[in-house]
Scaffold this motif. Structure first.
Motif, PDB file in Angstrom:
ATOM      1  N   VAL A 263       5.454  -7.423  -8.923  1.00  0.00           N
ATOM      2  CA  VAL A 263       6.511  -6.409  -8.927  1.00  0.00           C
ATOM      3  C   VAL A 263       5.981  -4.998  -8.717  1.00  0.00           C
ATOM      4  CG1 VAL A 263       8.031  -7.789 -10.388  1.00  0.00           C
ATOM      5  CG2 VAL A 263       6.424  -6.181 -11.453  1.00  0.00           C
ATOM      6  N   ASN A 264       4.693  -4.782  -8.962  1.00  0.00           N
ATOM      7  CA  ASN A 264       4.143  -3.446  -8.759  1.00  0.00           C
ATOM      8  C   ASN A 264       2.663  -3.538  -8.389  1.00  0.00           C
ATOM      9  OD1 ASN A 264       2.691  -3.754 -11.240  1.00  0.00           O
ATOM     10  ND2 ASN A 264       4.427  -2.950 -12.387  1.00  0.00           N
ATOM     11  N   ALA A 265       2.075  -2.387  -8.092  1.00  0.00           N
ATOM     12  CA  ALA A 265       0.697  -2.352  -7.615  1.00  0.00           C
ATOM     13  C   ALA A 265      -0.289  -2.805  -8.684  1.00  0.00           C
ATOM     14  CB  ALA A 265       0.349  -0.943  -7.136  1.00  0.00           C
ATOM     15  N   PHE A 266      -0.008  -2.510  -9.958  1.00  0.00           N
ATOM     16  CA  PHE A 266      -0.920  -2.950 -11.009  1.00  0.00           C
ATOM     17  C   PHE A 266      -1.010  -4.468 -11.035  1.00  0.00           C
ATOM     18  CE2 PHE A 266      -1.515  -4.823 -15.169  1.00  0.00           C
ATOM     19  CZ  PHE A 266      -2.764  -4.320 -15.508  1.00  0.00           C
ATOM     20  N   VAL A 267       0.134  -5.151 -11.042  1.00  0.00           N
ATOM     21  CA  VAL A 267       0.123  -6.615 -11.086  1.00  0.00           C
ATOM     22  C   VAL A 267      -0.566  -7.164  -9.839  1.00  0.00           C
ATOM     23  CG1 VAL A 267       1.556  -8.693 -11.117  1.00  0.00           C
ATOM     24  CG2 VAL A 267       2.193  -6.718 -12.512  1.00  0.00           C
ATOM     25  N   ALA A 268      -0.283  -6.604  -8.691  1.00  0.00           N
ATOM     26  CA  ALA A 268      -0.907  -7.074  -7.454  1.00  0.00           C
ATOM     27  C   ALA A 268      -2.427  -6.960  -7.528  1.00  0.00           C
ATOM     28  CB  ALA A 268      -0.371  -6.275  -6.269  1.00  0.00           C
ATOM     29  N   ARG A 269      -2.921  -5.823  -7.962  1.00  0.00           N
ATOM     30  CA  ARG A 269      -4.375  -5.642  -8.042  1.00  0.00           C
ATOM     31  C   ARG A 269      -4.981  -6.553  -9.103  1.00  0.00           C
ATOM     32  NH1 ARG A 269      -2.968   0.092  -7.308  1.00  0.00           N
ATOM     33  NH2 ARG A 269      -3.562   0.692  -5.196  1.00  0.00           N
ATOM     34  N   PHE A 270      -4.294  -6.705 -10.237  1.00  0.00           N
ATOM     35  CA  PHE A 270      -4.857  -7.543 -11.287  1.00  0.00           C
ATOM     36  C   PHE A 270      -4.886  -9.007 -10.873  1.00  0.00           C
ATOM     37  CE2 PHE A 270      -5.131  -9.879 -15.263  1.00  0.00           C
ATOM     38  CZ  PHE A 270      -6.206  -9.229 -15.841  1.00  0.00           C
ATOM     39  N   MET A 271      -3.967  -9.423 -10.036  1.00  0.00           N
ATOM     40  CA  MET A 271      -3.966 -10.796  -9.551  1.00  0.00           C
ATOM     41  C   MET A 271      -4.960 -10.998  -8.415  1.00  0.00           C
ATOM     42  SD  MET A 271      -2.001 -12.254 -11.637  1.00  0.00           S
ATOM     43  CE  MET A 271      -1.997 -13.899 -10.923  1.00  0.00           C
ATOM     44  N   GLY A 272      -5.757  -9.965  -8.119  1.00  0.00           N
ATOM     45  CA  GLY A 272      -6.845 -10.108  -7.171  1.00  0.00           C
ATOM     46  C   GLY A 272      -6.539  -9.726  -5.743  1.00  0.00           C
ATOM     47  N   HIS A 273      -5.417  -9.057  -5.525  1.00  0.00           N
ATOM     48  CA  HIS A 273      -5.039  -8.699  -4.154  1.00  0.00           C
ATOM     49  C   HIS A 273      -5.725  -7.401  -3.726  1.00  0.00           C
ATOM     50  CE1 HIS A 273      -2.195 -11.918  -3.837  1.00  0.00           C
ATOM     51  NE2 HIS A 273      -1.463 -11.482  -4.841  1.00  0.00           N
ATOM     52  N   ASP A 274      -6.482  -7.478  -2.630  1.00  0.00           N
ATOM     53  CA  ASP A 274      -7.132  -6.293  -2.069  1.00  0.00           C
ATOM     54  C   ASP A 274      -6.326  -5.665  -0.940  1.00  0.00           C
ATOM     55  OD1 ASP A 274      -9.510  -6.420  -3.684  1.00  0.00           O
ATOM     56  OD2 ASP A 274     -10.191  -8.102  -2.449  1.00  0.00           O
ATOM     57  N   ASN A 275      -5.488  -6.467  -0.281  1.00  0.00           N
ATOM     58  CA  ASN A 275      -4.747  -5.974   0.885  1.00  0.00           C
ATOM     59  C   ASN A 275      -3.465  -5.276   0.463  1.00  0.00           C
ATOM     60  OD1 ASN A 275      -6.705  -7.075   2.550  1.00  0.00           O
ATOM     61  ND2 ASN A 275      -5.536  -8.929   2.997  1.00  0.00           N
ATOM     62  N   LEU A 276      -3.612  -4.092  -0.115  1.00  0.00           N
ATOM     63  CA  LEU A 276      -2.486  -3.246  -0.487  1.00  0.00           C
ATOM     64  C   LEU A 276      -2.564  -1.958   0.325  1.00  0.00           C
ATOM     65  CD1 LEU A 276      -2.176  -3.443  -4.385  1.00  0.00           C
ATOM     66  CD2 LEU A 276      -0.440  -4.126  -2.729  1.00  0.00           C
ATOM     67  N   PHE A 277      -1.494  -1.648   1.040  1.00  0.00           N
ATOM     68  CA  PHE A 277      -1.502  -0.493   1.934  1.00  0.00           C
ATOM     69  C   PHE A 277      -0.285   0.381   1.636  1.00  0.00           C
ATOM     70  CE2 PHE A 277      -3.516  -4.109   3.942  1.00  0.00           C
ATOM     71  CZ  PHE A 277      -4.765  -3.587   4.262  1.00  0.00           C
ATOM     72  N   ALA A 278      -0.554   1.671   1.465  1.00  0.00           N
ATOM     73  CA  ALA A 278       0.528   2.609   1.150  1.00  0.00           C
ATOM     74  C   ALA A 278       1.522   2.649   2.306  1.00  0.00           C
ATOM     75  CB  ALA A 278      -0.051   3.993   0.890  1.00  0.00           C
ATOM     76  N   ILE A 279       2.802   2.591   1.961  1.00  0.00           N
ATOM     77  CA  ILE A 279       3.864   2.708   2.962  1.00  0.00           C
ATOM     78  C   ILE A 279       4.131   4.185   3.211  1.00  0.00           C
ATOM     79  CG2 ILE A 279       6.313   2.268   3.428  1.00  0.00           C
ATOM     80  CD1 ILE A 279       6.030  -0.291   1.744  1.00  0.00           C
ATOM     81  N   GLN A 280       3.971   4.576   4.474  1.00  0.00           N
ATOM     82  CA  GLN A 280       4.165   5.988   4.825  1.00  0.00           C
ATOM     83  C   GLN A 280       5.608   6.284   5.206  1.00  0.00           C
ATOM     84  OE1 GLN A 280       1.320   5.860   7.942  1.00  0.00           O
ATOM     85  NE2 GLN A 280      -0.433   5.749   6.553  1.00  0.00           N
ATOM     86  N   ARG A 281       6.190   5.365   5.958  1.00  0.00           N
ATOM     87  CA  ARG A 281       7.598   5.488   6.344  1.00  0.00           C
ATOM     88  C   ARG A 281       8.168   4.092   6.463  1.00  0.00           C
ATOM     89  NH1 ARG A 281       9.119   8.229  11.561  1.00  0.00           N
ATOM     90  NH2 ARG A 281       7.427   6.936  12.368  1.00  0.00           N
ATOM     91  N   SER A 282       9.480   3.985   6.271  1.00  0.00           N
ATOM     92  CA  SER A 282      10.120   2.692   6.472  1.00  0.00           C
ATOM     93  C   SER A 282      11.562   2.906   6.892  1.00  0.00           C
ATOM     94  CB  SER A 282      10.070   1.854   5.194  1.00  0.00           C
ATOM     95  OG  SER A 282      10.847   2.450   4.177  1.00  0.00           O
ATOM     96  N   ALA A 283      12.060   1.970   7.660  1.00  0.00           N
ATOM     97  CA  ALA A 283      13.459   2.007   8.084  1.00  0.00           C
ATOM     98  C   ALA A 283      13.846   0.609   8.526  1.00  0.00           C
ATOM     99  CB  ALA A 283      13.661   3.007   9.223  1.00  0.00           C
ATOM    100  N   ASP A 284      15.047   0.209   8.160  1.00  0.00           N
ATOM    101  CA  ASP A 284      15.523  -1.122   8.507  1.00  0.00           C
ATOM    102  C   ASP A 284      14.492  -2.174   8.093  1.00  0.00           C
ATOM    103  OD1 ASP A 284      17.862  -0.046   9.524  1.00  0.00           O
ATOM    104  OD2 ASP A 284      16.996   0.218  11.519  1.00  0.00           O
TER     105      ASP A 284
END
Length: 380
Positions: free
Chosen positions: A257-278
């Motif tokens: 649900v958030n970046a902390f859980v993702a990182r703690f579960m061992g995920h390295d491929n997290l990339f900041a979203i700069q813009r989004s649409a649709d």
């Protein structure tokens, strides 16, 4: 009572113990649910161990409290055991409010990381200790010790002294001693952490098997993500005394649900979203198409790409995202190969099967494809 003052089990009842109770295997207590509401716990003036924890654990569930050191998971377990008192909030096991119930009056047993066995006594006397304190007659104690020893597969160890046994054998004895009194809830405080990897994996499977056979509610504490995913029906991930997410192993791993859980579960491929649409997002990797179900009202956050969802080389299937990268590092992991790739100047991790797959060499330029459904938006 310390080990030095404790005598072998000869059938003599200790003064002050409860009257003998007839506990028949055919009338084993049913598993109990656990309900925690608004639990707060502070140590000193500044250290917050639990910050308003609300949690429901279903009867008969193998439930794991997962998180880094200092997150509050052991404090929560100790409150369940009655070894710590909450500053606020309530605790129910089954239909009983036990918030103010002392430890010895709770139908809860604990298996500690240190096992807490009596080293100079035999396995038999260690197993019989709890029954003896309850005032169970000698013949019943013998029968129940024989039954639990067979159930936990202790074999011919019952006459040996505990200090002459291996770590794995001691772990089984600690578990058997906790189970023999048939508690409604069993608490396990990182009981496998001191074992080597091979034995640890074996006992993970055994613990899960035992829990399913008994149907008892298990609450397990660990900081090991793999251990939690292998053993649990559900997992609660804690950080700084707050539950960040509760879900099945697949939910927590695949949809944190958030970046902390993702990182703690061992995920390295997290990339900041700069813009989004649709149904697209811009990241340092480039513009990527998402599954429509991933559309969010918020513009920022993180994009998670699980390494096992990336396909390297070959044609890109229709509708998939296409990236180009360079292999910077290749790690052999037996049944799988891990790649560290460089894409647009940032690092992307990929995992591929080592069964019949083409191996990419360091400095190879590769095509990378990923399905939009495998891209997950994660809150900050």
């Amino acid at each position: 009572m310390t080990p030095s003052t404790m005598a072998p089990d000869t059938g003599t009842r200790e003064p002050g113990t409860a009257q003998a109770r007839d506990i028949d295997r055919r009338d084993v207590r049913q598993a109990s649910s656990i309900d925690l509401r608004g639990l707060h716990k502070r140590f000193g003036k500044t250290t917050i161990a639990l910050d308003g924890v609300d949690l429901t654990i279903e009867a008969g569930e193998f439930f794991t409290l997962l998180g880094p050191s200092g997150c509050g998971k052991t404090t929560l377990l100790r409150i369940l055991a009655g070894l710590e008192e909450p500053d606020a909030g309530s605790l129910r096991i089954g239909d009983r409010d036990i918030t103010d119930t002392p430890p010895h009056k709770r139908s809860v047993n604990t298996v500690f990381q240190s096992y807490a066995l009596f080293p100079h006594l035999s396995v038999r006397d260690n197993l019989a200790f709890g029954l003896r304190m309850q005032g169970i007659p000698l013949e019943q104690r013998k029968a129940k010790v024989a039954e639990i020893a067979d159930f936990i597969q202790l074999g011919d160890l019952v006459e040996r002294r505990v200090d002459r046994l291996s770590g794995g054998q001691r772990q089984r004895i600690a578990l058997a001693r906790a189970l023999i009194c048939e508690p409604n809830v069993l608490l396990l405080d990182e009981p496998l952490s001191a074992l080597d990897a091979g034995l640890r994996g074996q006992l993970q499977v055994e613990l899960q098997r035992i829990q399913k056979r008994l149907g008892m509610t298990f609450v397990f504490v660990t900081h090991d993500q793999d251990e939690a995913m292998v053993m649990s029906d559900r997992i609660a991930v804690l950080d700084s005394g707050i539950i960040q997410q509760v879900g099945t192993p697949s939910e927590v791993y695949e949809h944190p649900v958030n970046a902390f859980v993702a990182r703690f579960m061992g995920h390295d491929n997290l990339f900041a979203i700069q813009r989004s649409a649709d149904n697209w997002v811009d990241t340092d990797l480039g513009r990527l198409q998402l599954d429509p179900a991933q559309q969010r009202s918020e513009q920022q956050g993180w994009l998670l790409i699980r390494p096992e969802t990336l396909e390297l080389g070959g044609d890109v299937p229709a509708g998939y995202n296409r990236l180009e990268g360079i292999v910077k590092e290749r790690l052999y992991r037996g049944s799988r190969i891990e790649y560290r790739l460089e894409v647009n100047g940032v690092t992307l991790m990929a995992v591929a099967s080592n069964l019949g797959q083409r191996l990419h060499a360091v400095d190879d330029r590769v095509t990378i494809s990923v399905c939009p459904e495998d891209l997950v938006r994660v809150a900050a």
